[in-house]
Design an enzyme around this catalytic site. Structure first.
Site, short mmCIF file in Angstrom:
data_model
loop_
_atom_site.label_atom_id
_atom_site.label_comp_id
_atom_site.label_asym_id
_atom_site.label_seq_id
_atom_site.Cartn_x
_atom_site.Cartn_y
_atom_site.Cartn_z
N CYS A 38 -18.82 -1.01 16.45
CA CYS A 38 -17.90 0.12 16.31
C CYS A 38 -16.47 -0.38 16.40
CB CYS A 38 -18.16 1.19 17.37
SG CYS A 38 -17.76 0.63 19.04
N CYS A 65 -15.21 -2.05 19.51
CA CYS A 65 -15.56 -3.47 19.67
C CYS A 65 -14.40 -4.34 19.19
CB CYS A 65 -16.80 -3.83 18.84
SG CYS A 65 -18.32 -3.00 19.35
N ASP A 118 13.86 -7.44 -13.30
CA ASP A 118 14.57 -8.55 -13.94
C ASP A 118 14.24 -8.45 -15.43
OD1 ASP A 118 15.83 -11.11 -14.35
OD2 ASP A 118 13.81 -11.97 -14.42
N ASP A 171 10.46 -12.94 -11.70
CA ASP A 171 9.61 -14.12 -11.84
C ASP A 171 10.33 -15.43 -11.57
OD1 ASP A 171 11.26 -14.19 -14.14
OD2 ASP A 171 9.73 -15.36 -15.21
N ASP A 201 15.42 -14.59 -8.57
CA ASP A 201 14.95 -13.26 -8.14
C ASP A 201 14.47 -13.26 -6.69
OD1 ASP A 201 15.34 -12.20 -10.73
OD2 ASP A 201 13.41 -13.02 -11.37
#
Length: 808
Positions: free
Chosen positions: A107, A110, A506, A705, A709
């Protein structure tokens, strides 16, 4: 008073300082619960850091002297309870990360217990245990054996999960656990049926009583023995969890019934004890199955790696070896139709490889000598030999699995409230059950009835549903995202993405392909395209400029014959000149043509129009006469316009921030449907754009990318990196989009919104269930067996609701 001193008192309020409460958060919470149960107490405030307790009360109903005496007695009882060990000073040394799979958690409490125990260890800096994924991650000055030892002392088992092979073993063990849970339930159910039938007969038969005792004993200490073993192991550690409540509830019903085996007039609850355990086992079996479906994404990723590899030995022979025996530098043979065993570089042969797993590309990619290949991808019709460059946890596939793991294992801010409630749930329920028994007994009810009601309280309570509400939705949500090529680094990004209001793009490599191509071509009347293409291709062959590569790409399929330049000269910032097949070729901009004294003639107007659109005009002259003009542009990605439109339909605003000039930026923005454009933006400028939008109250996502950036990606509320971009961009981002498809941004936002809606539904159900069910049980309106069934079904319902995310 013995256990505190009065710091301040008013007519209806008193504040005391109790040294025994300093730093004891659990004791403070228990004290608060007990005081709030008194009808005359209006408010209770506890500050554990200084041991301060403030009580606002009704002096007419509770005189100050009685309040102080009650408070002193409660503090005395709390001090008599086993004290939670005080954390020792942190141990110095190099901090490392350790991830393990945990077996035996039944559970959510735990998971909280293991996490709390690890956090108290001075060697541990941080610990996160995910009940739904059955994993833990520890940062600290502690090795794997040390973590495993802590977990084992609590009655659980820790397993390594560093390599995909180890993870595959865990998957097999998970399947075995589901089958074991099914067997336990079936055994228990078969023995419960005769006990239930016998109990409903309301008989006085000694033989039937003995049968009920024997079968219920076999159920409790046979099929359900794991519950009692776990409860006993925790009791020895001075801890408790959901197993403790079930063991006490069913054990009390069974123990109370034992005298009834010898005295027929004594009421028995053997059928309740058996039914309780059977319903709990049913719930756990269904929960194990549902959790298995939630972790399907991880399993599919693990199954991508083959279990063996074909190694080329020093003598040229080939031998099949387990994947864990492969070392960096080994030569592996990959046959047609096989999966690539691990990451490497082709040293001989060629083939086409399906890399959809990594890039999202549906078409196979041609690979030859010197090309890198990724483990887990499917080889086509060719055969090749590769040299291993990465193994185990360092492979691309293992990295993706770890990324998904981290996302599924992280805790969302919305889960913190559930964790705080769950951590105190078991002792609170135990207290309520005790009060229920005492209340009914004092009200004159038979002991059997008081016991039944208190057992119902123990069994109806369910911290499991509360603990599963968030992690199961995260598991399914991030798993579905991974299937769509959206890899989420951590769960917080899943929550934050649902709240985004603005997305900043971008341009180059994000909205556009990042590969300039010839977008327009205009040849003078009567020009031979094949001949001109041959001349241009030969002249540009000596240039590495991106415009020259774009021109060469345009010429390659059109040229009539392959020619070579006899003389070549590059003019930086202007263009090139060359002599090809006896012809003088000039390729460049208007400034080069003016320098060479060549008139652009009728083509000049078209070149100027293209320049206004943000394209780069390139003029071509042969023997002093202009023959053609070309426009070179970075084209928008396929589907970019549709992706932007989809974001707008989701109610998001879009912004483009690019370092390119105004004309180019606005032209691309018009093509894809972005209205707000910020051109000539430096990395610092992009970062400033993010900050300004956030200051205006926007929740900002950034998509990029490149290295430039990275600052903006890190500063944004959610950073989306284009897969295949610069490593630093991917590292700075929260979410990676495989294959460069920006339509996945909208898919990710939509999925995160659906995930958060499911989490809210789960939390509402889990909290509402306990708030309503516990008082009903305490009021004596629930049979213990029905309570056990309802508790089991509450957990299953939460997991089943999360699985709705698997539907598109």
């Amino acid at each position: 008073m013995k256990h505190f001193r009065i710091a301040h008192r008013l007519v209806r309020r008193i504040r005391v300082i109790a040294p025994s409460l300093i730093g004891e958060q659990e004791r403070c919470y228990i004290l608060e619960i007990l005081l709030r149960k008194h009808p005359a107490v209006r408010e209770v405030g506890v500050v554990a850091e200084i041991g301060s307790l403030t009580v606002r009360y009704d002096p007419a109903a509770l005189p100050e002297a009685r309040l102080l005496a009650t408070l002193d007695a409660i503090l005395g009882n709390l001090l008599a309870a086993p004290k939670v060990e005080t954390p020792l000073a942190p141990v110095d040394g190099p901090v490392s990360e350790c991830s393990l799979a945990v077996e035996g958690m039944s559970c959510a409490s735990c998971a909280l217990l293991i996490e709390m125990k690890l956090k108290r260890d001075p060697r541990v800096r941080s610990a996160v245990v995910n009940f739904a994924a059955a994993t833990l991650t520890v940062h600290g000055v502690i090795d794997r054996d040390g973590v495993s030892d802590v977990v084992r002392r609590l009655g659980y088992e820790a397993r390594p999960m560093d390599t995909l092979a180890q993870r595959r073993l865990l998957v097999e063990r998970e399947k075995a656990r589901v089958e074991e849970a099914r067997k336990r339930f079936v055994q228990s159910a078969l023995m419960t049926v005769p006990v239930m039938v016998s109990g409903m007969l309301m008989h006085r038969s000694p033989a039937l009583r003995v049968m009920e005792f024997a079968l219920s004993s076999a159920i409790l200490f046979g099929s359900s023995n794991s519950i009692f073993r776990k409860a006993w192991a925790l009791a020895r550690q001075g801890e408790a969890n959901m197993d403790t409540l079930i063991a006490i509830g069913s054990g009390a019903a069974w123990a109370y019934s034992i005298p009834g085996v010898f005295r027929m007039h004594h009421h028995v609850y053997f059928e309740s004890a058996a039914g309780i355990c059977t319903f709990v086992l049913l719930g756990r079996y269904m929960e194990e199955r549902a959790k298995g479906k939630a972790g399907e994404a991880i399993r599919k990723l693990i199954e991508l790696q083959p279990e063996t590899a074909l190694r080329v030995e020093a003598d040229g022979s080939e031998r099949e070896v387990p994947i864990d025996d492969v070392q960096i530098g080994d030569l592996l043979r990959v046959r047609a139709g096989d999966k690539v065993p691990t990451d490497g570089r082709i040293v001989a042969g060629h083939s086409s490889i399906d890399e959809a797993m990594i890039t999202g590309e549906s078409l196979p990619v041609a690979k030859g000598e010197g090309d890198a290949v990724i483990g887990g991808c499917l080889n086509g019709n060719g055969s090749f030999t590769l040299r291993v460059s990465a193994i185990g946890g360092d492979t691309v596939l293992a990295g993706i699995v770890k990324l998904v793991d981290q996302a599924q294992g992280s805790k969302l801010p919305v889960q913190k409230l559930a964790d705080r409630i769950s951590a105190r749930f078991v002792p609170a329920v135990g207290g309520i059950a005790g009060l229920t028994f005492a209340g009914w007994a004092l009200a004159g009810a038979p002991v059997s009835a008081a016991l039944a009601h208190s057992v119902a309280v123990l069994l109806i309570a369910c911290p499991c549903a509360l603990g599963l509400a968030t992690p199961t939705a995260i598991m399914v949500g991030t798993g579905q995202a991974a299937k769509r090529g959206i890899f989420i680094r951590h769960g917080e990004a899943l929550e934050t993405a649902a709240k985004l209001s603005t997305v900043v793009f971008d341009k180059t490599g994000t909205i556009t392909e990042g590969k300039p191509v010839v977008s327009d071509a205009l040849l003078v009347a009567g020009a031979d395209e094949a001949r001109l293409a041959s001349l241009i291709h030969a002249a540009e062959a000596g240039s590495e400029h991106f415009l020259a590569r774009a021109m060469a790409d345009w010429c390659r399929p059109r040229q009539g014959q392959t020619l070579h330049a006899d003389a070549f000269a590059a003019h930086p910032g202007l263009g090139v000149t060359a002599t090809v097949d006896g012809c003088r070729i000039v390729i460049g901009n208007a400034a080069l043509f003016a320098e060479q004294g060549i008139a652009s003639g009728a083509l000049a107007d078209e070149a100027a129009r293209w320049a206004e659109q943000g394209k780069t005009p390139v003029h071509v002259a042969v023997d002093g006469e202009i023959r053609a003009v070309f426009a070179i542009a970075d084209q928008p990605r396929a589907g970019a316009r549709e992706a932007i439109a989809l974001l707008h339909r989701l109610g998001l605003k879009t912004v483009m921030a690019t370092g390119d000039v105004d004309a180019v930026a606005h032209h691309v923005a018009r093509q894809v449907g972005i209205e707000q454009v910020i051109a000539r933006a430096t990395p610092a400028g992009k970062l400033a754009v993010i900050r300004e939008l956030q200051a205006a109250g926007e929740r900002v996502g950034m998509i990029g990318d490149g290295i430039n950036d990275a600052p903006a990606l890190a500063a944004a509320d959610v950073g989306f990196a284009i897969g295949g971009g610069a490593d630093i961009a991917v590292e700075s981002a929260d979410i990676t989009l495989v294959g460069g498809d920006i339509a996945r941004v909208a898919a990710g936002v939509d999925l995160s919104r659906r995930s958060m809606a499911i989490i809210r539904q789960n939390l509402f159900w889990a909290l509402g269930y306990n708030v309503v069910a516990i008082p009903i049980a305490a009021a004596g309106r629930l049979n213990p067996m029905i309570a056990a069934a309802a508790m089991a079904m509450s957990s299953v319902s939460v997991v089943a609701n999360s699985l709705r995310l698997q539907k598109d």
